[in-house]
Design an enzyme around this catalytic site. Structure first.
Site, PDB file in Angstrom:
ATOM      1  N   PHE A 266       0.811  -1.228   0.000  1.00 35.95           N
ATOM      2  CA  PHE A 266       0.000   0.000   0.000  1.00 35.95           C
ATOM      3  C   PHE A 266       0.840   1.271   0.000  1.00 35.95           C
ATOM      4  O   PHE A 266       0.359   2.340   0.367  1.00 35.95           O
ATOM      5  CB  PHE A 266      -0.991  -0.001   1.179  1.00 35.95           C
ATOM      6  CG  PHE A 266      -1.652  -1.336   1.401  1.00 35.95           C
ATOM      7  CD1 PHE A 266      -2.491  -1.857   0.416  1.00 35.95           C
ATOM      8  CD2 PHE A 266      -1.426  -2.085   2.534  1.00 35.95           C
ATOM      9  CE1 PHE A 266      -3.081  -3.092   0.579  1.00 35.95           C
ATOM     10  CE2 PHE A 266      -2.007  -3.330   2.707  1.00 35.95           C
ATOM     11  CZ  PHE A 266      -2.842  -3.834   1.729  1.00 35.95           C
ATOM     12  N   ASN A 655      -8.291  -9.487 -15.579  1.00 37.62           N
ATOM     13  CA  ASN A 655      -8.795 -10.650 -14.846  1.00 37.62           C
ATOM     14  C   ASN A 655      -9.939 -10.164 -13.971  1.00 37.62           C
ATOM     15  O   ASN A 655      -9.736  -9.416 -13.018  1.00 37.62           O
ATOM     16  CB  ASN A 655      -7.674 -11.266 -13.998  1.00 37.62           C
ATOM     17  CG  ASN A 655      -8.153 -12.463 -13.178  1.00 37.62           C
ATOM     18  OD1 ASN A 655      -9.269 -12.485 -12.653  1.00 37.62           O
ATOM     19  ND2 ASN A 655      -7.304 -13.481 -13.065  1.00 37.62           N
ATOM     20  N   GLY A 727      -5.319  -0.793  -8.681  1.00 37.17           N
ATOM     21  CA  GLY A 727      -5.020  -0.977  -7.264  1.00 37.17           C
ATOM     22  C   GLY A 727      -5.384   0.186  -6.377  1.00 37.17           C
ATOM     23  O   GLY A 727      -5.551   0.016  -5.178  1.00 37.17           O
ATOM     24  N   GLU A 728      -5.488   1.362  -6.941  1.00 35.89           N
ATOM     25  CA  GLU A 728      -5.672   2.526  -6.082  1.00 35.89           C
ATOM     26  C   GLU A 728      -7.013   3.226  -6.257  1.00 35.89           C
ATOM     27  O   GLU A 728      -7.506   3.867  -5.335  1.00 35.89           O
ATOM     28  CB  GLU A 728      -4.507   3.506  -6.296  1.00 35.89           C
ATOM     29  CG  GLU A 728      -3.226   2.879  -5.786  1.00 35.89           C
ATOM     30  CD  GLU A 728      -1.960   3.639  -6.115  1.00 35.89           C
ATOM     31  OE1 GLU A 728      -1.594   4.497  -5.325  1.00 35.89           O
ATOM     32  OE2 GLU A 728      -1.343   3.344  -7.152  1.00 35.89           O
TER      33      GLU A 728
END
Ligand code: FES
Ligand code: FES
Lengths: 767, 164
Positions: A266, A655, A727-728
């Site tokens: 993170f 995915n 991811g963010e």
């Protein structure tokens, strides 16, 4: 890849303005398929080995002692009891630490990984409360911990700035942040604001946050002469190897970082003092060392997201169009680093406006360097901006979605660049329908179920597309038709190896079972930061480049009677198991046939992806619409998030299963930002008061409802695979969606998350 | 003490936690250390079938007891049903909280079977349903920072029917 499909042309050789879209972006088949994680069985059986689980012969355990003052000098240090304690092999302080070179701050050199450039245990100075002052090595962790507790330091304190309100008085513009001065004015925002018939002007604050990966920072390392082998859990293996080499005055190739699994990052798992101290102590003691930070140690040694104070002012016409947008404020930083949380980034790309001003100022404290944490800038910037938009909509009596959509810009409002892909309107429409937005009452306190008031809120999510320089890959095919793809990339839970195996399989025309994807090691090709949501595109671009190289090598191997003889790479494409002519797919050769005919066992090619020119041509961002339903108890002020939906526009999804988990994971951290997360600092001493998972609250199972995620799946025509990283973006907009829902439920506007019950009860008009 | 069916020696240093015995002395590193303070649940193991936080347990207290860790859940190299459900439902990302979640889920299932009520159980006298709300409440001692909560609950719900 199905047999009926035409050969897949190679990916573009550049991502500049004249490059066509990546042919892979339009493929069905493995791209988008919800494959289960390939490392799943290793993770659920306990076989996956993390950094603190590698055992080296003769290894010592380390424990750190921390300063208890924020600024001053160590005038005396009594280490005698620690040295005499059972099992102790070494006590290292600034008196006996080996001389080390300076670290290099992240962002100032291509491979820099450190949070600051402070000397590491080289002098008697204390620069933050919690700074390591000694490291003890002992035969067991218990012995090391005990001995560290016996170290007694005497300090001569010096005046320190430890409160934000002290530092704020001297707030100043930051140095360039990633080439950006973090200030910009367009038109005349103040006059426009004063003349606007509708305005909102409010101050929002966000506290410090910590990453709190469940795996604490850990390192197990050993020297062999001047060679250093490090088992670590970083987000940047190559950066770390280079950075440690700088500190110890050796070559990058003398440092070997191994990190096949990272237990969450993170933004927090870069180079901090513990790795340097472990390596220095190992050198001094002549034995391998393991240092695992205690949970408290993570807070003392590893910086988090800093606090912000943000002003947002918006002026609007009667029809809702924005006439002025102001987003300015001050962030706390340390004296020793330059990560001014860039909270203005969302405002610079989200809304059309002719007049705007954006500015971040820094206020320097005597504290540990702050650092990047999931969506730096956007996570807290969207909280302020998207709360303000909701406040404006409420004042104007218009629907907050319609207010947003009537301010959709045609081009990037701050750079003037065209958007590479922007489908926020589609994301809002689809999300609103799915969520049942039309059931929302614009009036607060309109829906009630017993003691619970129910509210709905929404907010915009946004995060940039990044592809940093340095992405490289090596592809090797053997005579059985198996391919190995190697990249110095990272698996911290994103599913990197699984997702990129799908990409490689589709690129090569092989079943995914035939792909071995190797990552997490500094000896592999590439400089690939697992940050900025860039890995998907960076690795995707690297595989594209290496594949092009590989095809060239294969064409060189074939002999003149081959149906592919004499062709250029751009004249062939991928077919199942090999290559075929684009103009006549019946003329083809399998990889195994090519290798067999040439009498070679393997063929290998390595290439670096071309520079991220696409980012110069276009304004490139992901977007999303976050929807939240909360229930607020009028008796206790307790807030329950009962439903959440995120509708995203983030390019082609590679995915569907791992992407959904990434997006949900971001949203969960956003719920924490909204409702519970806060690193508390004692303003008198600058010491973090809640350095534990008992006192720093993160969302637990009972806090997390079913989170629905959906996406437009529209490829970005200018990126590898048509993809953006995911991811963010999930954390962005989430906290504002919660705050807006809380306002809709109970009529209380909280501008200083975490939104805790006391803040609601203090302002609530009662039951 | 027996760990995963095998007898093991207790440590000489009485300060050694059960967690450190497993990880550092026995090489059973599947059980994770997230805080060593009882706050995260990563270290959850089963002792005589009940879930405990092994970081808060001194190894020497567990003389004569039977400990089951994540390494003991697979049979003949095959994942157990809860492990398989975690893979099927994407009940993890980084995987660091996962062994604790899985052991905790197995312990929790037996608590529900026994009819032990929780904070969210409406009827304290009847049988307890393994509803999502019950599972969420009972699994709240196992933190996941990656945010795999939905997948974890789905996996446990799917596996609970099949038993641990
Ligand atoms: S390690 Fe035991 S609860 Fe966190
Ligand atoms: S999977 Fe990473 S902490 Fe749960």
């Amino acid at each position: 890849m199905s047999l009926e499909q035409a050969p897949l042309p190679l990916g573009p050789s550049s991502w500049a303005i004249d490059a066509g879209p990546d042919p892979l972006a339009a493929r069905q088949g493995l791209i988008g398929a919800p494959l289960a994680r390939r490392d799943g069985p290793a993770k659920v059986t306990g076989e996956a080995r993390y950094a603190s689980e590698v055992r080296l012969d003769g290894m010592l355990y380390g424990a750190l002692a921390f300063s208890t003052i924020p600024r001053g000098r160590i005038v005396a240090m009594d280490t005698s009891s620690a040295e005499r304690a059972a099992g102790v092999a070494l006590v290292m302080t600034h008196h006996n630490a080996p001389r080390l070179h300076s670290t290099v701050e992240l962002g100032t050199a291509e491979r820099a990984a450190a949070a600051d450039e402070l000397p590491v245990m080289q002098d008697d100075r204390i620069r933050w409360n919690g700074q390591p002052i000694a490291i003890v090595l002992a035969e067991s962790q218990e012995q090391a911990d005990h001995a560290a507790s016996l170290i007694d330091a005497t300090y001569q304190p010096e005046p320190a700035i430890t409160r934000f309100d002290q530092a704020r008085a001297d707030a100043r513009p930051p140095a360039l942040y990633q080439g950006d001065p973090l200030r910009q004015t367009i038109g005349d925002p103040w006059t426009a604001l004063a003349e606007s018939p509708h305005t909102v002007d409010a101050v929002y604050t966000t506290p410090r946050h910590h990453h709190n990966a469940i795996e604490p920072h850990a390192v197990t390392l050993a020297w062999d002469g001047d060679e250093l082998t490090v088992h670590d859990c970083p987000q940047a293996v190559t950066h770390l190897a280079w950075s440690l080499a700088q500190v110890f005055g050796i070559r990058q190739d003398q440092v070997h970082i191994s990190a096949p699994y990272v237990g969450g990052g993170f933004g927090g798992k870069m180079l901090w003092q513990h790795q340097i101290l472990a390596a220095a102590a190992a050198r001094l003691s002549g034995r391998p060392v393991r240092v695992v930070l205690s949970r408290e140690g993570v807070y003392r040694v590893v910086g988090g997201r800093t606090s912000t104070e943000q002003r947002v002012a918006i002026g609007a016409e009667d029809d809702g169009t924005f006439t002025s947008l102001v987003h300015t404020g001050v962030v706390a930083t340390s004296r020793h680093n330059n990560v001014p949380e860039p909270f203005i980034k969302p405002a610079r790309c989200l809304y059309a406006t002719r007049n705007a001003t954006f500015e971040v100022k820094r206020a320097d404290l005597d504290m540990l360097a702050n650092t990047f944490m999931r969506a730096p800038g956007e996570a807290v910037g969207t909280f302020a901006l998207e709360s303000a938009v909701d406040e404006l909509a409420d004042r104007m009596g218009v629907d907050p979605i319609e207010l947003r959509l009537c301010n959709e810009p045609a081009v990037d409002p701050s750079s003037g660049k065209p958007f590479s892909a922007r489908h926020l309107i589609e994301a809002y429409r689809a999300g609103a329908e799915r969520f049942g937005w039309e059931a929302r009452s614009p009036r607060p306190r309109a829906r009630r179920d017993g003691e619970w008031l129910i509210g709905l809120g929404c907010a915009t999510a946004t995060y940039p597309y990044n592809r940093f320089p340095g992405g490289a890959a090596r592809i090797t095919i053997n005579r059985n038709g198996d391919a190995t793809v190697e990249v110095a990339a990272h698996e911290m839970g994103m599913g990197t190896g699984t997702v990129q195996s799908q990409v490689a399989a589709e690129r090569l025309g092989l079943p995914v079972e035939k792909i071995i994807f190797v990552l997490g090691d500094s000896s592999l090709p590439g400089v690939v930061l697992a940050g900025g949501s860039q890995q998907t595109a960076a690795i995707g671009g690297a595989i594209t480049a290496a594949h092009r190289e590989l095809v060239g090598e294969l064409l060189k191997l074939i002999n003149c009677d081959s149906p592919l003889a004499g062709l250029h790479p751009d004249e062939v494409g991928t077919i199942p198991g090999g290559l075929g002519r684009l103009d006549d797919p019946s003329r083809s050769e399998s990889y195994t046939a090519i290798l067999a005919a040439a009498g070679v066992d393997t063929i290998s090619a390595e290439a670096t992806a071309p520079e991220g020119m696409e980012q110069l041509e276009w304004s490139m961002h992901s977007y999303g619409a976050q929807f939240c339903e909360v229930r607020v108890s009028v008796i206790t002020g307790e807030i329950r998030v009962s439903r959440f939906l995120g509708s995203f526009d983030c390019g082609r999804i590679i995915n569907a299963r791992t992407a959904a988990s990434q997006l949900r994971g971001g949203i969960v951290m956003g719920l924490g930002l909204a409702l519970m997360e806060e690193t508390q600092v004692d303003g008198r001493s600058g010491r973090i008061m809640n350095p534990s998972l008992a006192d720093y609250h993160v969302p637990a199972h009972a806090d997390v409802p079913d989170i629905e995620v959906m996406w437009t799946d529209i490829p970005d025509p200018h990126t590898p695979l048509g993809a953006h990283g995911v991811g963010e973006i999930g954390i962005t907009g989430t906290a504002a969606a919660v705050a807006n829902a809380v306002y809709n439920a109970i009529g209380v506007r909280v501008r200083d998350p975490p939104i805790t019950p006391d803040k609601l009860l203090r302002h609530s008009p009662g039951r | 003490m027996v760990v995963n069916g095998r007898p093991v020696r207790l440590p000489e240093d009485p300060r050694v936690s059960l967690l450190d015995l497993l990880r550092e002395h026995l090489g059973l590193t599947g059980t994770k250390k997230g805080c060593a303070q009882g706050a995260c649940g990563a270290c959850t193991v089963l002792v005589d079938g009940a879930r405990i936080l092994s970081c808060l347990a001194l190894a020497v207290q567990y003389s004569g007891r039977s400990v089951l860790t994540i390494e003991g859940l697979a049979e003949d190299g095959q994942m157990g049903p809860v492990q398989r459900a975690f893979v099927d439902h994407d009940g993890f990302q980084c995987g660091y909280c996962t062994p604790g979640q899985i052991c905790s889920a197995i312990g929790m299932a037996t608590e529900i079977e026994r009819g032990a009520p929780s904070h969210v159980t409406a009827d304290l006298t009847g049988t307890v349903e393994a509803s999502a709300a019950e599972i969420r409440e009972r699994m709240s001692g196992n933190l996941c920072r990656c945010g795999a909560h939905n997948g974890i609950i789905a996996a446990i719900q799917a596996a609970c029917g099949a038993g641990p």
